[in-house]
Design an enzyme around this catalytic site. Structure first.
Site, PDB file in Angstrom:
ATOM      1  N   ASP A   1       0.834  -1.218   0.000  1.00 45.35           N
ATOM      2  CA  ASP A   1       0.000   0.000   0.000  1.00 45.35           C
ATOM      3  C   ASP A   1       0.865   1.263   0.000  1.00 45.35           C
ATOM      4  OD1 ASP A   1      -2.056  -1.935   0.490  1.00 45.35           O
ATOM      5  OD2 ASP A   1      -1.695  -1.748   2.642  1.00 45.35           O
TER       6      ASP A   1
ATOM      7  N   GLU B   1     -11.149  -0.893  -3.865  1.00 45.96           N
ATOM      8  CA  GLU B   1     -10.436  -0.270  -2.750  1.00 45.96           C
ATOM      9  C   GLU B   1      -9.215   0.484  -3.280  1.00 45.96           C
ATOM     10  OE1 GLU B   1      -9.250  -3.544  -0.240  1.00 45.96           O
ATOM     11  OE2 GLU B   1      -7.540  -4.066  -1.518  1.00 45.96           O
TER      12      GLU B   1
END
Length: 324
Positions: free
Chosen positions: A23, A203
């Site tokens: 991420d 997401e």
């Protein structure tokens, strides 16, 4: 160029920038530094590093700026921190879960933020600003912010109990960097085959503005080899809070590449090239497919960076993982 040098260049293109950091988020600030943060494998803290070049981030010493408490509503599984400079201060937005048996009740995250008013976010004090209340009491994660025409926007993923799947993408205006001002608007939900492999997921949204458009990249499906990236876009003069303003690609824009040995690319961010002219794509991926157990707990999602290209129509060209 000799054969040896060609081989070395190919390896460098395939090599991760930073190992075991999922991420990833890289932000270039007006002070000339690139700032990096990402999920750490232990999911227990927020770390930041900085350097004057993107390559320099690999050797820069990370500093832990915030550590989860031992118990409470945001004491487990700190996911996907993002560092932003909004309205004169630094903010890190992150997802965290409550202290409970997380193995039996994993998806209980809510979004929170911390603030640092020092010019250098590796110094000064970080203040906990609390939960970002979206008005929807459900699993949420992966928030980012961006400013357009003077308005600060919040963009994130959240579950709707009436819609199948783990999370959809939402947008809302903000009255300040820690408060939503308005009803969340859903921009995308999992619907195509490549968005619903193993899990129904949208997401990890990220924003880049170019060629008169606003682009939102996002990630879909489970976190293994099936993980892939999609794209939304709108005209820069459109109402960003109107779902009809946005077009969604029916096909993924970045996905696993067996030829190059890069698997599950996604949860990206965008940053500026060192000459200030180009856009760099920052994302995580794995370099093997044989994952033991739940892919979520596998630490080998590495940070990669590559240039983002553009076609004659002004649309981004993501290409294949790790190949410039």
């Amino acid at each position: 160029m000799t054969t040896t040098n060609q081989a070395q260049t190919a390896v460098e293109k395939l090599a991760p920038l930073i190992l075991q950091r999922a991420d990833p988020h890289i932000y270039r600030h007006s002070d000339g530094y690139y700032y990096f943060t990402a999920s750490v494998p232990q999911y227990d803290r927020i770390e930041i590093r900085r350097a004057t070049t993107i390559a320099g981030l690999a050797e820069a010493a990370p500093k832990d700026v915030w550590t989860k408490p031992d118990s409470g509503p945001y004491s487990e599984l700190l996911w996907a921190p993002e560092l932003h400079f909004n309205e004169g201060a630094w903010y890190v937005y992150f997802a965290a879960a409550p202290s409970r048996d997380i193995k039996d009740d994993l998806f209980q995250h809510r979004m929170y933020c911390v603030r640092n008013q020092n010019a250098n976010p590796l110094e000064g004090e970080w203040e906990f600003m609390g939960q970002i209340d979206t008005g929807i009491d459900s699993f949420c994660l992966d928030a980012t912010t961006f400013t357009h025409k003077g308005q600060l926007y919040y963009l994130w993923a959240q579950k709707d109990k009436e819609i199948r799947g783990n999370s959809n993408l939402y947008i809302a205006p903000m009255s300040n960097p820690w408060t939503i001002a308005g009803t969340p608007v859903m921009l995308s939900k999992p619907e195509y085959d490549w968005e619903i492999e193993r899990f129904w997921v949208n997401e990890g949204p990220s924003v880049v503005k170019r060629n008169g458009r606003i682009f939102i990249s996002y990630s879909a499906s489970g976190t293994g080899i099936e993980y892939a990236m999609g794209l939304l876009w709108a005209d820069e003069n459109a109402d960003l809070l109107d779902p009809a303003s946005w077009t969604k690609s029916k096909e993924p824009v970045l996905q696993s590449c067996l030829e190059h040995g890069i698997y599950g690319p996604g949860h990206n961010s965008f940053t500026v090239s060192e000459d200030g002219e180009g856009v760099m794509l920052v994302y995580h991926a794995r370099t093997y497919t044989e994952i033991i157990g739940d892919p979520l707990w596998n630490p080998d999602r590495h940070t990669f960076v590559k240039p983002l290209r553009w076609d004659d129509q002004g649309m981004p060209v993501f290409g294949r993982p790790s190949i410039a």
